[in-house]
Design a protein around this motif. Structure first.
Motif, short mmCIF file in Angstrom:
data_model
loop_
_atom_site.label_atom_id
_atom_site.label_comp_id
_atom_site.label_asym_id
_atom_site.label_seq_id
_atom_site.Cartn_x
_atom_site.Cartn_y
_atom_site.Cartn_z
N ARG A 250 5.58 5.09 10.88
CA ARG A 250 5.04 6.33 10.31
C ARG A 250 5.95 6.84 9.20
NH1 ARG A 250 4.93 9.37 14.65
NH2 ARG A 250 6.93 10.35 14.28
N ILE B 262 5.47 4.50 6.04
CA ILE B 262 4.29 4.70 5.18
C ILE B 262 4.33 6.05 4.50
CG2 ILE B 262 2.68 5.70 6.86
CD1 ILE B 262 1.92 2.91 4.29
N MET C 111 2.45 -3.40 10.45
CA MET C 111 2.33 -2.10 9.76
C MET C 111 3.61 -1.78 8.99
SD MET C 111 0.32 -0.12 12.83
CE MET C 111 0.28 1.55 12.12
N ALA D 21 -3.28 7.33 6.83
CA ALA D 21 -2.43 6.35 7.48
C ALA D 21 -1.43 7.03 8.42
CB ALA D 21 -1.68 5.52 6.43
N ASP E 207 -10.38 5.53 11.02
CA ASP E 207 -10.39 4.30 10.24
C ASP E 207 -11.57 4.29 9.27
OD1 ASP E 207 -9.43 1.70 9.54
OD2 ASP E 207 -11.08 0.86 10.70
N MET F 45 -10.53 5.92 6.14
CA MET F 45 -9.74 5.04 5.27
C MET F 45 -10.66 4.08 4.52
SD MET F 45 -6.68 4.33 4.17
CE MET F 45 -5.33 4.63 5.32
N TYR G 228 -3.05 -0.22 2.46
CA TYR G 228 -3.40 0.95 3.27
C TYR G 228 -4.55 0.64 4.23
CZ TYR G 228 -0.37 4.17 0.70
OH TYR G 228 0.73 4.81 0.16
N TYR H 180 -3.19 -1.42 7.05
CA TYR H 180 -2.34 -0.57 7.89
C TYR H 180 -3.21 0.17 8.91
CZ TYR H 180 1.37 2.86 8.93
OH TYR H 180 2.31 3.65 9.55
N ALA H 181 -4.31 0.75 8.43
CA ALA H 181 -5.22 1.48 9.31
C ALA H 181 -5.85 0.54 10.33
CB ALA H 181 -6.30 2.19 8.49
#
Length: 218
Positions: free
Chosen positions: A24, A27, A93, A128, A154, A157, A190, A193-194
């Motif tokens: 976390r 990102i 991630m 994210a 998600d 995103m 990104y 990542y999600a």
């Protein structure tokens, strides 16, 4: 011996939660570095990924030792399998946050993000962060309902990812090929990542219920 065994299982959860905290942070700082063309901040994200990798390596070694020494079955085996899968996704991630930071390094002192896309990238970074924050909470609480809700985040995103491409493919795109490639890669980082955050949430559901959801449905 059984008390020690369950302490070791609990330690897997603690490592996973620590990994969510690190990815976390990664990102979040990668997004800021990207928007501000902050090379020093980008380098810190790249360096921090080594800590994520170290935690995953430690967890993986612990899992293999537990399986060899304790031969877990039933719920304990499910915990170990889920932890290994979650750790793998969290490690990836961390890699994706590092990839974003490396774009900053590559383009510095210029910005990789054209002005008209800054708001979209900022929102992608916020989504994210929200996803990985929920991921950590789900791991700690084993909240199936909260884990299932992450599919909706998600979707947000995915909408932002499509918005990026709409801008890139518009007739009035004036920034050329190289920025288009940068933005395409960043958007993909990104989005992936999600996706990994949702996979972790799915493994929380599997850990609790023994079933893995498909497209947000159990």
């Amino acid at each position: 011996m059984r008390d020690l065994y369950h302490e070791e299982l609990d330690a897997l959860t603690d490592r996973l939660i620590e990994m969510t905290r690190l990815v976390r942070s990664g990102i979040s700082r990668a997004t800021t570095a990207l928007l501000d063309s902050d090379l020093q901040l980008a380098e810190s994200v790249i360096s921090q990924d080594e800590e994520v990798d170290r935690l995953f390596a430690e967890m993986e070694a612990s899992i293999f030792e537990l399986m060899a020494r304790q031969q877990p079955v039933a719920v304990d085996l499910r915990m170990i399998i889920a932890a290994l899968r979650m750790g793998t996704d969290l490690e990836r991630m961390g890699d994706l946050a590092e990839h974003v930071a490396k774009v900053v390094r590559l383009r510095h002192p210029e910005s990789a993000i054209p002005p008209e896309l800054r708001a979209t990238i900022l929102e992608m970074g916020q989504v994210a962060e929200r996803l990985v924050t929920k991921t950590g909470s789900c791991i700690a609480s084993r909240d199936v309902e909260a884990a299932m809700e992450m599919h909706g985040d998600d979707d947000a995103m995915d909408r932002l990812h499509r918005r990026l491409f709409k801008t890139l493919l518009a007739d009035d795109w004036r920034h050329g090929v190289e920025p288009a490639i940068d933005v395409t890669l960043i958007g993909r980082y990104y989005e992936r990542y999600a996706d990994h955050a949702v996979r972790v949430a799915n493994d929380v559901v599997y850990l609790v219920t023994g079933s893995r959801p498909q497209d947000g449905v159990l």
